[in-house]
Design a protein around this motif. Structure first.
Motif, short mmCIF file in Angstrom:
data_model
loop_
_atom_site.label_atom_id
_atom_site.label_comp_id
_atom_site.label_asym_id
_atom_site.label_seq_id
_atom_site.Cartn_x
_atom_site.Cartn_y
_atom_site.Cartn_z
N TYR A 153 45.34 51.74 11.10
CA TYR A 153 46.30 52.82 11.27
C TYR A 153 45.62 54.17 11.12
N VAL A 154 46.30 55.18 11.63
CA VAL A 154 46.04 56.57 11.29
C VAL A 154 47.32 57.08 10.67
N SER A 155 47.20 57.72 9.53
CA SER A 155 48.36 58.16 8.76
C SER A 155 48.21 59.64 8.41
N LEU A 156 49.34 60.33 8.28
CA LEU A 156 49.32 61.73 7.87
C LEU A 156 50.63 62.08 7.21
N GLU A 157 50.64 63.21 6.53
CA GLU A 157 51.86 63.78 5.96
C GLU A 157 52.03 65.17 6.54
N SER A 158 53.27 65.59 6.66
CA SER A 158 53.56 66.91 7.21
C SER A 158 54.70 67.52 6.41
N GLY A 159 54.56 68.79 6.06
CA GLY A 159 55.57 69.47 5.26
C GLY A 159 56.95 69.40 5.90
N ILE A 160 57.97 69.25 5.07
CA ILE A 160 59.35 69.10 5.53
C ILE A 160 59.76 70.20 6.51
N GLN A 161 59.29 71.42 6.28
CA GLN A 161 59.70 72.57 7.08
C GLN A 161 59.02 72.63 8.45
N ARG A 162 58.03 71.81 8.71
CA ARG A 162 57.23 71.92 9.94
C ARG A 162 57.84 71.11 11.09
N ARG A 163 59.01 71.52 11.53
CA ARG A 163 59.77 70.77 12.54
C ARG A 163 59.02 70.63 13.87
N GLU A 164 58.35 71.69 14.30
CA GLU A 164 57.61 71.60 15.57
C GLU A 164 56.48 70.59 15.47
N ALA A 165 55.80 70.57 14.33
CA ALA A 165 54.73 69.59 14.14
C ALA A 165 55.31 68.17 14.16
N HIS A 166 56.47 67.97 13.54
CA HIS A 166 57.08 66.65 13.51
C HIS A 166 57.44 66.19 14.92
N PHE A 223 55.94 67.10 17.63
CA PHE A 223 54.66 66.79 18.27
C PHE A 223 54.18 65.39 17.87
N TYR A 224 54.18 65.08 16.56
CA TYR A 224 53.71 63.78 16.09
C TYR A 224 54.61 62.66 16.60
N ASP A 225 55.90 62.88 16.58
CA ASP A 225 56.88 61.86 16.95
C ASP A 225 56.92 61.64 18.46
N GLU A 226 57.18 62.69 19.21
CA GLU A 226 57.45 62.55 20.64
C GLU A 226 56.18 62.50 21.50
N LYS A 227 55.22 63.34 21.18
CA LYS A 227 54.02 63.41 22.03
C LYS A 227 52.95 62.40 21.61
N MET A 228 52.75 62.25 20.29
CA MET A 228 51.67 61.40 19.80
C MET A 228 52.16 60.01 19.37
N HIS A 229 53.47 59.78 19.36
CA HIS A 229 54.08 58.47 19.08
C HIS A 229 53.78 57.93 17.68
N TYR A 230 53.78 58.82 16.70
CA TYR A 230 53.67 58.41 15.30
C TYR A 230 55.05 57.95 14.83
N ASP A 231 55.08 56.98 13.93
CA ASP A 231 56.33 56.50 13.34
C ASP A 231 56.60 57.24 12.04
N LYS A 232 57.86 57.61 11.83
CA LYS A 232 58.28 58.12 10.52
C LYS A 232 58.64 56.89 9.71
N TRP A 233 57.81 56.56 8.74
CA TRP A 233 58.02 55.27 8.08
C TRP A 233 58.21 55.37 6.58
N CYS A 234 58.03 56.55 5.98
CA CYS A 234 58.26 56.67 4.55
C CYS A 234 58.44 58.13 4.16
N TYR A 235 58.91 58.33 2.96
CA TYR A 235 58.91 59.65 2.35
C TYR A 235 57.71 59.74 1.44
N SER A 236 57.19 60.93 1.29
CA SER A 236 56.10 61.16 0.34
C SER A 236 56.63 62.08 -0.75
#
Length: 145
Positions: A112-125, A127-140
């Motif tokens: 896997y490749v894993s990362l965390e992104s600040g709650i406020q960074r909606r544009e980054a989310h 990007f990760y979700d729609e363009k790069m196909h990362y799964d939101k799988w947990c809370y940190s």
């Protein structure tokens, strides 16, 4: 007609780290130059690696990563830092650098490749979700001590 030269390199020297600081500081705004260098030297001892995407000879994006092993990911790469220079956003640099990191992770045997992104960074989310196909799988979670 000139050719456009983009390449990714791991930054391993203090000179390269100094060159990268202004871009890293756009993401990690709490760091000053001295704290950046001190932390980077300590993090390198724990396996942190800093990669830069260059356009011609200029750094346009950075990825700070670490190869790790744990029970739920097994062998994986954690992206601690991913930032594109503010004047170069929405040009595909972040995507190119992430594809490089994905390929590098596969070469290291990562699952896997894993990362965390600040709650406020909606544009980054997005990007990760729609363009790069990362799964939101947990809370940190974290707690200041």
């Amino acid at each position: 007609m000139s050719t456009h030269q983009e390449h990714v390199s791991e930054l391993t020297t203090e000179k390269e780290w100094i060159e990268a600081f202004p871009i890293m500081n756009q993401l990690r705004t709490h760091l000053n130059f001295d704290s950046y260098l001190q932390l980077l030297q300590k993090m390198k001892k724990q396996g942190y690696r800093l990669f830069a995407l260059y356009d011609e000879e200029e750094i346009v994006a950075l990825a700070g990563i670490q190869l790790n092993i744990n029970f739920y990911h097994e062998r994986y790469v954690f992206i601690h830092d991913l930032v594109t220079h503010s004047s170069n956003r929405s040009k595909g640099y972040g995507e190119k650098l992430l594809h490089y990191i994905h390929d590098w992770a596969r070469e290291q045997g990562a699952q896997y490749v894993s990362l965390e992104s600040g709650i406020q960074r909606r544009e980054a989310h997005q990007f990760y979700d729609e363009k790069m196909h990362y799964d939101k799988w947990c809370y940190s979670f974290r707690r200041k001590l």
